[in-house]
Design a protein around this motif. Sequence first.
Motif: not given
Length: 843
Positions: A543-546, A555-560, A694-695, A2-4
């Motif tokens: 970079e994905s901010d919150s 992980t959610q920030g990266y995938m989004g 991711l790792v 959902g966050n992605v």
Amino acid sequence: MGNVLAILARDFKRLLKVPSAWVVAIGLVLIPPMYAWFNIRGFWNPYHNTKGVEVTVVNNDQGTTNKLIGKANLGSQIVTQLKANDQLGWNFADEQEGMDRVRSGKSYATIVIPKTFSKDLVDTITGTGNRPELKYYVNEKVSAIAPKITDTGAGTVDTQVNSTFVSTVSEVLSDALNTLNGTISTTAGTMQTNTVRSLDEAQSTISSARGKLATIISTMDSTPAKTKAARQSLASLQQAAVDAGNSLTATSTLITTAQNGLNDFAATTSSGLDQGTALLTQTMQETTGTINTVTAGLSKANTTAGNAVTTLQNANANTASVLDTLSNLPVSTPELKAAIAQLKASNENAAETLRGIQALNTSTGKSITAVSDLATSVNNAAQQSLTATSTARSAITSGALPQLNSGLGSLAGAAGTLGGGLSNQTALASQTDVVLDQLDKASTDTAAALRTTDKALAKLGTKLGTIATDINALSISSALSSMLGSDGELDTKRIASFMLSPTVLDTTVLYPVNSYGSGMAPLFTNMALWVGAFALVVIFKTESDSEGITAMTATQGYMGRFLFLAVFAALQGLAATIGDLLLGVQTVNAPMFILTGVLTSLVDLSLIFALSTAFLHVGKGICVALIMLQIPGASGLYPIEMMPDFFRTLYPFFPFNYSIKAFRETIGGFYDGHWAHNIVYLLLFTIIGFVIGLVVRPLMANTNRMFARQIRESDMIVGEDVHLPGTEYRISNVLQALTNHSGYKASIERRAARFEALYPKLKRGALIVGLVVPIILAVTFSLTTNTKLEALLAWVIWVLLIIGFLLTIEFMRDNLRRQRELGNLDDTAIRDTLAARNRRHAQ
């Protein structure tokens, strides 16, 4: 998940609120594919425009006159042929103008035909001329590819010269053959007749040899019957010898009895003498009969052995005659040679057996003579005994008895000797039986060898007959009709035409491609998509901010953010491949071609986005290096087998390799699942990208913060802050600070002070070594040959090592800075940090 999706929706809303950003987004979708379109169109069909590549030809040839060829000017012939050739832009000028044009770059190359070219070329027929040379001048400064094209033009001239020369010489030699030899048909007919005659003679010789072999084989087949009769005679001989021995034993007994009777009764009665005389006479008759029986048996055996010897001698002589005949045959085959060798070995064995039988026959003759002599001795002894007995009648008392005893003793001795002789003849008969067995085996082996030889001769005769039939059926006029005229002479014009172009190349193109541009489309499209993905991570924030996202994880920030960029990457793949098709790029399956482009673009983005977020500007530099390596190392332009070992080693690890192969399948044609195979390997790079993102990326969080901070401090390089949820402090440092705050702070301050004093020296030393060692490497490799690539690789590795060292000391300095910052916090702030860390882990 959902966050992605929430991050993806938020980012698109931000983009749609700013109209000017649409222009940038559209440009990011269309501008990178334009790189592929312009290059594909520019390279669409360059090798069909080579007529614009000017090559100057200078003809200085003065021609020549030869007795065979007459007048010839091969230079003029070459110029005439080149004027009809549109492979290149041929220009004809004198030598001064030709050299000026190639030096100035107006012509890419100049070919000079020397003055004595025709003379040197024609004189090679007689072996007195020098090897002619065409002078070729090429200006490689003008273009990197043009010299390769003009080399083809020079090769064309050289091929035309050789073809013309071979054709001319063939015509001259054909005329000479017609003049010297008359017509070829007559000669060929004579050769045909002579050949057939020789083959007929060979067949006749083989037939004669087979007749002799049949006679010998018949003789060998009759040998076992003769040896059987000889064995029967030997059996009778052995039985007679046994009977004779028994008779002689009885005779010896009778003689002893007679002697005893004479001695006992001689004094009183003469009747004993009469009885002894009668008994002696009877014994003499029995002995004589026995001796005659033995002698007759030995004579019969000797006669049979003599007949066998004669038969074997004849067979041996006939076999030798056949061997001589076969050895002189005009035709030989491997089967015939093997049969002759076997027949020779068999004949030698038969000769050895013959010598043994001859020796035995001689011994048998001697035995017959010895037995006859013994019979004479017995008769003489018997006569002496009878005479003595008769004399005894008249003067028995006057000393005749001793003489009679003496005669009887001699008779007994003769009987013993004869018994021994008969025993010897029994042993001799046994030996004769063994020799007869050998004779049977020798005759059987000889017959088998002769039959093998006969079969080989039969096959050879059949082959010779076939050859003779073929030669008789061969029509010399039809076989040479392509070269002989109606008058039976060589057709010089036709031969010259054949030698000018003796072969025709029948070319079948598998998976044809309509143009050079279609062939280059996979490489240019891959480059455009890689550049397009790289442009996405350079223009957009990685970079994905919150903001607006509750409890966002790394992980959610990266995938989004990846999904946001993936939309543009997929559009780039669609635009690039659809544009390729509109330009006319060939494809056997348009949807598969477009799908390959979209998948390639997404794979490229997964790698570039991962490297750029995990290693920031260093990762972006790696992306640039990768495209530089993949252009020569992914077989997009030249086959990988033509590349240096360095690129051939890295070839399997380049995504371009598999994407280009997949594109080629959709362009030229599919084969045996190769497209799916390459797509599977291509998608493996996506997995590598996500592992890095991711790792590895979270492990680089503090390092990336350090880079971002220093880039921001430089105020010259574009950068962005790292929005990676996590903590800047190690849990061990937090616990130490809470346990002994003042002690922890004092310890960190001392360590930081010592490092700050050492830091300038470490950095200065690294810079000095980083400059000196590459200079030493450059000097070292300059003294060796064929090591340019190794030198470049060593230099790059050393620079990377220096950079790694500098990064290490910078990371150590930043780590001490963060520990000092932790020490300056109060206990409440430290507890808040620990609580926030626990909450993030709980999520």
